[in-house]
Design a protein around this motif. Structure first.
Motif, PDB file in Angstrom:
ATOM      1  N   LEU A 164      36.179  45.733  55.592  1.00 30.11           N
ATOM      2  CA  LEU A 164      36.227  44.255  55.160  1.00 30.11           C
ATOM      3  C   LEU A 164      34.633  43.443  55.247  1.00 30.11           C
ATOM      4  CD1 LEU A 164      38.813  44.136  58.325  1.00 30.11           C
ATOM      5  CD2 LEU A 164      39.303  42.932  55.806  1.00 30.11           C
ATOM      6  N   ASP A 165      33.586  44.934  55.872  1.00 32.39           N
ATOM      7  CA  ASP A 165      32.898  44.459  56.324  1.00 32.39           C
ATOM      8  C   ASP A 165      31.738  43.250  54.799  1.00 32.39           C
ATOM      9  OD1 ASP A 165      32.407  44.943  58.656  1.00 32.39           O
ATOM     10  OD2 ASP A 165      31.321  46.335  58.190  1.00 32.39           O
ATOM     11  N   ALA A 184      46.290  43.865  55.146  1.00 35.07           N
ATOM     12  CA  ALA A 184      46.330  45.211  54.051  1.00 35.07           C
ATOM     13  C   ALA A 184      45.789  43.712  52.926  1.00 35.07           C
ATOM     14  CB  ALA A 184      47.302  45.802  54.238  1.00 35.07           C
ATOM     15  N   ALA A 185      46.389  42.910  52.921  1.00 38.40           N
ATOM     16  CA  ALA A 185      45.461  42.113  52.081  1.00 38.40           C
ATOM     17  C   ALA A 185      44.160  41.602  51.479  1.00 38.40           C
ATOM     18  CB  ALA A 185      46.864  40.384  51.445  1.00 38.40           C
ATOM     19  N   MET A 186      43.672  41.755  52.441  1.00 32.33           N
ATOM     20  CA  MET A 186      42.100  41.174  53.112  1.00 32.33           C
ATOM     21  C   MET A 186      41.767  42.601  53.062  1.00 32.33           C
ATOM     22  SD  MET A 186      41.112  38.386  53.779  1.00 32.33           S
ATOM     23  CE  MET A 186      39.961  38.156  54.584  1.00 32.33           C
ATOM     24  N   ILE A 187      42.302  43.714  53.126  1.00 28.46           N
ATOM     25  CA  ILE A 187      41.709  45.028  52.836  1.00 28.46           C
ATOM     26  C   ILE A 187      41.342  45.484  51.587  1.00 28.46           C
ATOM     27  CG2 ILE A 187      41.631  47.448  53.052  1.00 28.46           C
ATOM     28  CD1 ILE A 187      40.306  46.513  55.450  1.00 28.46           C
ATOM     29  N   SER A 188      42.329  45.016  50.538  1.00 31.89           N
ATOM     30  CA  SER A 188      42.438  45.208  49.614  1.00 31.89           C
ATOM     31  C   SER A 188      40.763  43.831  48.180  1.00 31.89           C
ATOM     32  CB  SER A 188      44.330  45.013  48.489  1.00 31.89           C
ATOM     33  OG  SER A 188      44.458  44.814  47.250  1.00 31.89           O
ATOM     34  N   THR A 189      41.426  42.617  48.507  1.00 33.02           N
ATOM     35  CA  THR A 189      40.474  41.733  48.711  1.00 33.02           C
ATOM     36  C   THR A 189      38.979  42.648  49.098  1.00 33.02           C
ATOM     37  OG1 THR A 189      41.856  40.190  48.504  1.00 33.02           O
ATOM     38  CG2 THR A 189      39.262  39.672  49.662  1.00 33.02           C
ATOM     39  N   TRP A 203      38.204  45.328  48.742  1.00 34.48           N
ATOM     40  CA  TRP A 203      37.879  46.434  47.546  1.00 34.48           C
ATOM     41  C   TRP A 203      37.551  45.752  46.389  1.00 34.48           C
ATOM     42  CZ3 TRP A 203      42.524  49.644  49.351  1.00 34.48           C
ATOM     43  CH2 TRP A 203      42.523  50.157  51.028  1.00 34.48           C
ATOM     44  N   ASP A 204      38.483  44.649  45.479  1.00 35.88           N
ATOM     45  CA  ASP A 204      38.253  44.293  44.938  1.00 35.88           C
ATOM     46  C   ASP A 204      36.197  43.064  44.905  1.00 35.88           C
ATOM     47  OD1 ASP A 204      40.673  45.003  43.997  1.00 35.88           O
ATOM     48  OD2 ASP A 204      41.685  42.827  43.958  1.00 35.88           O
ATOM     49  N   GLY A 229      33.928  44.088  46.244  1.00 36.35           N
ATOM     50  CA  GLY A 229      32.963  45.365  46.399  1.00 36.35           C
ATOM     51  C   GLY A 229      33.012  45.421  45.215  1.00 36.35           C
ATOM     52  N   ASP A 230      34.115  45.728  44.340  1.00 40.58           N
ATOM     53  CA  ASP A 230      33.830  45.679  42.764  1.00 40.58           C
ATOM     54  C   ASP A 230      33.800  45.243  41.751  1.00 40.58           C
ATOM     55  OD1 ASP A 230      33.830  48.974  43.197  1.00 40.58           O
ATOM     56  OD2 ASP A 230      36.661  48.335  42.927  1.00 40.58           O
ATOM     57  N   THR A 231      33.560  43.608  42.074  1.00 38.56           N
ATOM     58  CA  THR A 231      33.482  42.546  41.383  1.00 38.56           C
ATOM     59  C   THR A 231      33.006  41.339  41.904  1.00 38.56           C
ATOM     60  OG1 THR A 231      35.423  41.467  42.007  1.00 38.56           O
ATOM     61  CG2 THR A 231      36.035  43.343  39.986  1.00 38.56           C
ATOM     62  N   LYS A 232      32.472  41.656  42.877  1.00 41.30           N
ATOM     63  CA  LYS A 232      31.693  40.069  43.236  1.00 41.30           C
ATOM     64  C   LYS A 232      32.474  38.775  43.182  1.00 41.30           C
ATOM     65  CE  LYS A 232      28.982  43.209  45.205  1.00 41.30           C
ATOM     66  NZ  LYS A 232      29.499  43.699  46.798  1.00 41.30           N
ATOM     67  N   LYS A 233      33.946  39.276  42.733  1.00 38.60           N
ATOM     68  CA  LYS A 233      34.652  37.853  42.572  1.00 38.60           C
ATOM     69  C   LYS A 233      36.117  38.151  43.786  1.00 38.60           C
ATOM     70  CE  LYS A 233      33.622  37.650  37.506  1.00 38.60           C
ATOM     71  NZ  LYS A 233      34.048  37.445  36.212  1.00 38.60           N
ATOM     72  N   LEU A 234      36.198  36.712  44.238  1.00 36.77           N
ATOM     73  CA  LEU A 234      37.610  36.501  44.967  1.00 36.77           C
ATOM     74  C   LEU A 234      38.575  36.158  44.173  1.00 36.77           C
ATOM     75  CD1 LEU A 234      36.434  34.949  47.686  1.00 36.77           C
ATOM     76  CD2 LEU A 234      37.340  36.941  47.719  1.00 36.77           C
ATOM     77  N   LEU A 235      39.424  36.992  43.047  1.00 34.61           N
ATOM     78  CA  LEU A 235      39.728  36.847  42.899  1.00 34.61           C
ATOM     79  C   LEU A 235      41.101  37.520  43.027  1.00 34.61           C
ATOM     80  CD1 LEU A 235      38.141  36.659  38.928  1.00 34.61           C
ATOM     81  CD2 LEU A 235      38.755  34.116  40.264  1.00 34.61           C
ATOM     82  N   GLY A 236      42.805  37.110  42.170  1.00 31.66           N
ATOM     83  CA  GLY A 236      43.581  38.122  42.098  1.00 31.66           C
ATOM     84  C   GLY A 236      44.878  38.176  43.408  1.00 31.66           C
ATOM     85  N   ILE A 237      45.862  38.337  42.996  1.00 29.69           N
ATOM     86  CA  ILE A 237      46.936  38.355  44.359  1.00 29.69           C
ATOM     87  C   ILE A 237      46.408  38.693  45.865  1.00 29.69           C
ATOM     88  CG2 ILE A 237      49.281  39.040  44.588  1.00 29.69           C
ATOM     89  CD1 ILE A 237      48.917  36.974  42.336  1.00 29.69           C
ATOM     90  N   PRO A 238      45.743  39.839  46.061  1.00 30.05           N
ATOM     91  CA  PRO A 238      45.809  40.360  46.949  1.00 30.05           C
ATOM     92  C   PRO A 238      45.552  38.864  48.012  1.00 30.05           C
ATOM     93  CG  PRO A 238      44.899  41.986  45.721  1.00 30.05           C
ATOM     94  CD  PRO A 238      44.787  40.856  45.123  1.00 30.05           C
TER      95      PRO A 238
END
Length: 295
Positions: free
Chosen positions: A157-158, A267-272, A274-275, A277-286
């Motif tokens: 989460l960091d 869990a949705a926050m963890i997936s967020t 991970w996303d 970390g890869d994209t630097k964007k807050l997008l998507g269903i999670p």
């Protein structure tokens, strides 16, 4: 066999960097070794690969249809093999494995239709199947092995520091701290149980692709609240779908509603994370699911 333009190639390079590039460079030779090891026909990749290579083939000795899974992260593949063998019967059967090569040979599930693509089943019916799967998995005793505890996920989460509302981040961290403190009821969990990882096999359903965590049994329902991202009914709001799924799980396996809501948010926050970390964007269903469950 793995195109540089494919998602699999890009994911391997992004995730494992130099070791991933080295593994990809020797992949053709690697596959030939696997085919020779078990006397297999040429291995054909399946569609929509993400982080590991999965291919279909037959054993020349008896014509049995099998699936091969391999990748550069040998340790995670070995944990997956341990998990699948522990849950034999409810999971795809492991036929052979070779840790040095980082490869597992499994039964091929027939017809292999995912729960997501079982269009004759509505969301309620699909949720009931997942509930039955969770109940079966949670009935198995814990085993020893090199499986991470759910508590270790909290550090992921960091990456969201400064990117999301600090109250959401604090809430997610608090949930991990509170719900992993008492470990007396911990079980070996699939950890990624959702509609794309449950496949039809003859007259039953079997699970594939476990992450393998130790932790609170209730966590097992969390991932199917946000993943796969395209498995939501289109005729009702997201919040109503989340509430309906949790209501069915509460009725069928007696999971506490507040505990489910807490784990689904975390869990949705963890997936967020991970996303992001890869994209630097807050997008998507999670992230949308996390926002729906934040209160």
């Amino acid at each position: 066999m793995i195109s540089p333009d494919s998602n699999l190639y890009k994911n391997i390079v992004t995730t494992w960097k130099t070791p991933g590039e080295q593994w990809l460079a020797q992949f053709p030779t690697h596959i030939k070794k696997i085919e020779a090891l078990w006397n297999l026909e040429p291995i054909q990749p399946i569609d929509n690969l993400s982080f590991h290579f999965v291919g279909a083939t037959k054993r020349r000795s008896d014509g049995l249809e099998v699936v091969i899974k391999t990748g550069c992260d040998i340790e995670s593949l070995d944990r997956e093999r341990q998990w699948l063998r522990h849950f034999n019967g409810v999971a795809a059967q492991v036929l052979e494995s070779d840790k040095n090569l980082g490869v597992t040979m499994m039964e091929r599930l027939v017809p292999g239709t995912t729960l997501k693509h079982s269009k004759q089943l509505d969301d309620d019916a699909q949720t009931l199947i997942i509930a039955e799967m969770i109940r079966e998995l949670n009935s198995r005793s814990i085993i020893s092995g090199a499986f991470k505890h759910l508590a270790e996920l909290a550090k992921d989460l960091d990456v969201l520091e400064g990117a999301v509302d600090p109250r959401m981040l604090s809430k997610a961290r608090g949930i991990f701290s509170e719900l992993t403190f008492d470990r007396s009821q911990d079980r070996l969990l699939h950890g990624d149980l959702h509609h794309d990882n449950i496949l039809k096999h003859k007259h039953s359903w079997k699970v594939i692709d476990p992450h393998g965590y130790i932790g609170d049994p209730t966590f097992e329902m969390a991932v199917m609240m946000y993943n796969p991202l395209d498995a939501y009914p289109v005729n009702r709001p997201l919040r109503k779908t989340l509430e309906r799924r949790m209501s069915i799980l509460n009725e069928y396996i007696n999971f506490d509603m507040q505990r489910m809501k807490a784990w689904a948010f975390a869990a949705a926050m963890i997936s967020t994370a991970w996303d992001y970390g890869d994209t630097k964007k807050l997008l998507g269903i999670p992230f949308l699911v996390a926002q729906e469950l934040r209160s």
